[in-house]
Scaffold this active site. Structure first.
Site, mmCIF file in Angstrom:
data_model
loop_
_atom_site.group_PDB
_atom_site.id
_atom_site.type_symbol
_atom_site.label_atom_id
_atom_site.label_comp_id
_atom_site.label_asym_id
_atom_site.label_seq_id
_atom_site.Cartn_x
_atom_site.Cartn_y
_atom_site.Cartn_z
ATOM 1 N N HIS A 96 34.269 65.706 108.796
ATOM 2 C CA HIS A 96 35.635 65.318 108.023
ATOM 3 C C HIS A 96 35.891 64.052 108.481
ATOM 4 C CE1 HIS A 96 38.928 66.412 110.881
ATOM 5 N NE2 HIS A 96 37.906 66.394 111.556
ATOM 6 N N TYR A 141 48.602 70.271 120.206
ATOM 7 C CA TYR A 141 48.429 69.447 118.949
ATOM 8 C C TYR A 141 48.551 70.051 117.668
ATOM 9 C CZ TYR A 141 45.828 66.309 115.476
ATOM 10 O OH TYR A 141 45.486 65.595 114.308
ATOM 11 N N THR A 159 46.536 61.697 109.255
ATOM 12 C CA THR A 159 47.361 62.441 109.956
ATOM 13 C C THR A 159 48.193 61.863 110.985
ATOM 14 O OG1 THR A 159 45.686 63.264 111.458
ATOM 15 C CG2 THR A 159 45.932 64.478 109.596
#
Length: 718
Positions: A360, A487, A500
Site C-alpha cells: 500500500h 497510533y 493519513t
C-alpha cells in the site's frame, strides 16, 4: 460512454501553523513521559534555537508546497516524503508493509469443497467465488478508467480520488543497481491478470482495448480458472520453482536477484517478470481450506496476511497420510509460496474464503475498502439479478459496450520460468527466510458479539471508535501496568492527495479513566465520567487530524526539508534529537479501524519488534479484532480486551443488573442495600458509594483484568 460530471477538486492539504504543531507535539508526548523527561523535552522544543531553525524550515516547506501546487496541482506537501518513507524501506514487505482484508463469505454459494459435488468437483466453490470477485473487479476497473466511477463522499464533501490511479497495474519494484529506493511503477494500459495456483503462474487478457471486460459474466471466467487448477494439479512437483517467494525478500536481496534476471543471456525470465509486474492484479487460488474454529481462524488470518508455512519432516507420517513422497519431505508447502507481495492480490481458498492483500505504498486502507465493498456487493447482487431484473446496480452495467476480442489472449497461458543453480539456491534461501519470519509472529482473532456501535452510543454515550481505543489501553495497562505510544490513522482524503495523519490515543483523560478501573477509591460514577471524557478527547483529536491539523506529518516534512536542503549547512533542530521524537515514532500499539459490512476482519503486523498490530471492525452489534505480535502474550492480551469490553458494560449497568438479580432472588442484599453472589458471571463490582463497606465485591471480569491480584496489590501511580 457518458462520463459522470467532474467532482469538485478537494482543497490542498494545509500546512498547520508551526506553533500549533509544537503545542500538539508536547501534548501527545507528555502523557508518556515522566516529569524529568517532559521538562527536558519542553526545554528543547521551546528553546530559541529550536524555534528559529524550525521557523526557517517551515518557511522553506511553504515555499516548496507553493511551487508544487503550480507544477503538480494534484499533489500535497507530504506526498514525496510519504512515498520515500515507504520505498526506501529495505526489509521485507511481508508483515511490515502489506495489510489484508478478509471479505465476508458469499451466502449465495454453497460450500461443496468437501463433497466433490458441483461442476468443478472439489474446486467448485473456489472457482465460482473467484470468478464472481474477478468479474466484479473488472467492472470496477472499467468504471475507473472510463471516468464513470461514483466519487467518494463523506458528509457531503468529495474526497480525493487520486489513489485509485495506482490501485491496478501497479507493482513495487526493488531498487536498480546503485539506487537506494524502490520504485512504484504503474501500467495504465494493463489489460491482463495473473493467476497463481500451487506456485505456478498463468495469465490471460480480461479487458479489451476500450477497457471493457472481455468476459461478460462470471460464468464465462469459470472455465479459465478451473483449467488453471487442473493444470496445476497435473504439474509434477509444482513448488520446485516458487518464484513468488522472491517478493518476500528484503529489497536489497530482491534487487540483486532481479538484476541477475535482467542481465541473463536468456531473457525469458525477464519477460515473465514484466508480464507479472504489469498485470492489473494477481489472483491467488490456494489449495487449502480453513474452517471456523478459533485455530482455523488464526491460520486463515496468517494465510491472508503473510501466508502459511508447512513443511513435512516425518517420512512415516507423510507416507501414512499419503500426503508426501520422499522428494517432498523438507519442502515448503505453505501458502506463502503462492503469493506475489509486490502487487494487489485477490486470495481465494479452496472452500471459498476470500481476501485482499496489498502493498500500500500508493494507496491506503480506505481506497481498498471501497474496492472490497463494491466487488463484494456486486458479486452478491449478481445472484439476485438472476432472479429479478429489478435489482440495483453497483456498476453501470446496462451501458457497457460489447467487448472487442480481436488480438486478445483469452485462454490462460502458463509462464514457464527457467531456473539455474543461482536462482534455485536463491529460491531455497528465500523460502527459509520467509519461513523464519512467519514463525516469529502469532495472530489471534476476537469476534466480540456482546455489543457493538449501537450499544456504545446509546449506553456509554461515546463515539464507538474512541471508546474502543480506550478499551485497548485498559487491556494493555492491565497486562503491563504502563502506557505506550499508540497510533491510529486518520484519513485526510478530504484534501488533494491526502493520505493519513496520526491520532495519538494516550491522553491525560485516557490515563485517568484507565487508572480509575484499578483504583479502589474510584467510584463507578467516576469511571463513567472519565471514559466519556477520554472518548470525547479522542474524537476531538481525530477531527483535528482529519482536517490535516495533526503533528506527525508536519514535523516529518520539516525533518525532510532539513535532510533534503540543509543537512550540510544547518544544525539539526533540537526537537529531532530529543528522545520525545523517537518516542513519537515508536508505535508500540499500532491500530486501525476499517469497518464495513463486507469485511469479516482485517489485520497487519506490528510496526515495532515488541509491539502489537491491531486491526478492528466495529459493527452495529459486534466488534471483530485481529491482533498480531511477535509472540508477546497475544492470546492473553486479546482475552483482556474482551474482558475490558465486558467490565465497562458492567460499570454502566451495575444497578440494573443488581435490581434484576434481587428481583429473581439470585442475590442476597449486603450493607448499603446492594447485593452479591458467588455464582453469577456478573457479580456486583465497585460501588458508586466508595465506602469501605461497599468495596468487597468485584466483577469476575475485573478480577480477570487484575490477574488474580487485589486492588491493594496494584499500583496506579505509573
Amino acid at each position: 460512454m457518458t462520463s459522470s460530471p467532474a467532482a469538485p477538486a478537494p482543497p490542498r492539504l494545509p500546512i498547520p501553523p508551526l506553533q500549533d504543531t509544537l503545542d500538539r507535539f508536547l501534548a501527545r508526548v507528555e502523557p508518556l513521559q515522566d516529569v524529568r523527561q517532559n521538562k527536558k523535552t519542553r526545554r528543547a522544543v521551546e528553546s530559541p534555537e529550536n524555534k528559529e531553525l524550525l521557523a526557517a524550515l517551515h518557511e522553506k516547506l511553504k515555499e516548496y508546497d507553493s511551487e508544487l501546487a503550480k507544477e503538480q496541482p494534484e499533489s500535497s506537501y507530504i506526498e514525496k516524503f510519504w512515498y520515500d518513507s515507504y520505498l526506501e524501506y529495505d526489509a521485507s514487505v511481508v508483515l511490515n508493509v502489506n495489510p489484508y482484508f478478509q471479505l465476508e463469505d458469499d451466502p449465495t454459494i454453497a460450500d461443496t469443497s468437501a463433497t466433490d459435488s458441483g461442476p468443478y468437483g472439489f474446486s467448485t466453490v473456489q472457482v465460482k467465488r473467484a470468478a464472481k470477485l474477478v468479474s466484479s473487479t473488472l467492472k470496477f476497473i472499467r468504471e475507473l478508467r472510463h471516468g464513470t466511477m461514483r466519487p467518494d463522499v463523506i458528509k457531503g464533501h468529495h474526497l480525493s480520488m487520486d489513489q485509485y490511479k495506482k490501485l491496478f497495474g501497479s507493482s513495487r519494484a526493488p531498487p536498480g543497481p546503485g539506487e537506494q529506493s524502490c520504485h512504484l511503477q504503474t501500467d495504465t494500459t494493463s489489460h491482463h491478470v495473473i493467476v497463481m495456483y500451487k506456485s505456478q503462474f498463468y495469465w490471460f487478457d480480461v479487458l479489451d482495448t476500450d477497457n471493457n471486460p472481455v468476459f461478460s459474466t462470471p460464468e464465462d471466467l469459470e472455465w479459465n480458472l478451473y483449467s488453471i487448477i487442473q493444470d496445476g494439479d497435473a504439474t509434477e512437483n509444482p513448488t520446485a520453482t516458487p518464484f513468488g517467494v522472491f517478493t518476500t525478500e528484503s529489497r536489497r536481496v530482491w534487487s540483486n536477484i532481479r538484476d541477475y534476471i535482467y542481465n541473463s543471456s536468456d531473457n525469458s525470465n525477464w519477460k515473465i517478470l514484466r508480464i507479472i509486474e504489469s498485470a492489473l492484479f494477481v489472483v491467488c487460488l490456494d489449495d487449502v481450506a480453513f474452517g471456523d474454529s478459533p485455530r482455523e481462524k488464526r491460520e486463515l488470518a496468517k494465510s491472508m496476511l503473510c501466508g502459511t508455512s508447512r513443511i513435512e519432516l516425518d517420512f512415516k507420517k507423510a507416507t501414512a497420510a499419503a500426503t508426501a513422497s520422499p522428494e517432498q519431505l523438507n519442502v515448503q508447502h505453505g501458502t506463502c509460496l503462492n503469493r506475489w507481495f509486490d502487487k494487489l492480490q485477490l486470495i481465494i481458498t479452496r472452500n471459498g474464503k476470500a481476501g485482499i492483500n496489498f502493498e500500500h505504498t500508493g494507496f491506503d486502507g480506505h481506497t481498498v475498502l471501497r474496492l472490497a465493498m463494491d466487488i463484494y456487493t456486486d458479486s452478491i447482487l449478481s445472484f439476485a439479478r438472476g432472479v429479478s431484473n429489478n435489482v440495483a446496480d453497483i456498476f453501470n452495467d446496462r451501458d457497457a459496450a460489447e467487448p472487442h476480442s480481436a488480438n486478445l489472449i483469452t485462454i490462460p497461458r502458463k509462464l514457464e520460468w527457467k531456473a539455474d543453480s543461482f536462482l534455485l539456491s536463491s529460491l531455497h534461501f528465500a523460502e527459509t527466510r520467509i519461513s523464519d519470519l512467519i514463525s516469529q509472529y502469532e495472530f489471534v482473532t476476537l469476534d466480540f458479539d456482546r455489543y457493538g456501535a449501537d450499544h456504545i452510543k446509546a449506553q456509554f454515550k461515546c463515539a464507538p471508535d474512541a471508546f474502543t481505543q480506550q478499551v485497548f489501553q485498559v487491556a494493555y495497562y492491565a497486562l503491563y501496568g504502563k502506557f505506550e505510544m499508540t497510533y491510529e490513522p486518520a484519513m485526510t482524503k478530504a484534501f488533494q492527495n491526502g493520505r493519513t495523519e496520526a491520532i495519538r490515543t494516550v491522553t491525560p483523560e485516557c490515563k485517568r479513566f484507565v487508572k480509575s478501573l484499578f483504583d479502589r477509591n474510584a467510584t463507578d460514577d467516576d469511571r463513567m465520567t472519565f471514559v466519556q471524557q477520554a472518548a470525547k478527547k479522542h474524537s476531538l483529536i481525530t477531527r483535528e487530524c482529519s482536517m490535516g491539523l495533526g503533528q506527525d506529518r508536519h514535523l516529518y516534512a520539516l525533518y525532510c526539508m532539513w535532510n533534503l536542503y540543509y543537512r550540510d549547512s544547518m544544525p539539526l533542530p533540537p526537537i529531532f534529537s530529543d528522545k520525545a521524537w523517537t518516542l513519537l515514532n515508536t508505535n508500540t500499539i499500532s491500530t486501525s479501524n476499517c469497518g464495513n459490512p463486507c469485511l469479516k476482519n482485517f489485520g497487519f503486523g506490528p510496526v515495532t519488534a515488541n509491539g502489537f498490530g491491531i486491526g478492528y471492525i466495529i459493527r452495529d452489534s459486534s466488534i471483530s479484532i485481529v491482533v498480531a505480535s511477535r509472540h508477546r502474550q497475544t492470546h492473553r492480551f486479546v482475552s483482556l480486551i474482551e474482558r475490558s469490553f465486558l467490565e465497562i458494560d458492567h460499570i454502566f449497568n451495575r444497578d440494573a443488573q443488581d435490581e434484576a438479580a434481587v428481583a429473581s432472588g439470585a442475590h442476597t442484599p449486603v450493607s448499603g442495600g446492594r447485593s452479591t453472589s458467588a455464582s453469577s458471571d456478573y457479580l456486583v463490582g465497585m460501588r458508586r458509594d466508595s465506602s469501605a463497606a461497599n468495596i468487597s465485591g468485584k466483577s469476575k471480569d475485573l478480577r480477570f483484568l487484575l490477574g488474580g491480584y487485589d486492588y491493594f496489590d496494584v499500583s496506579v501511580s505509573g
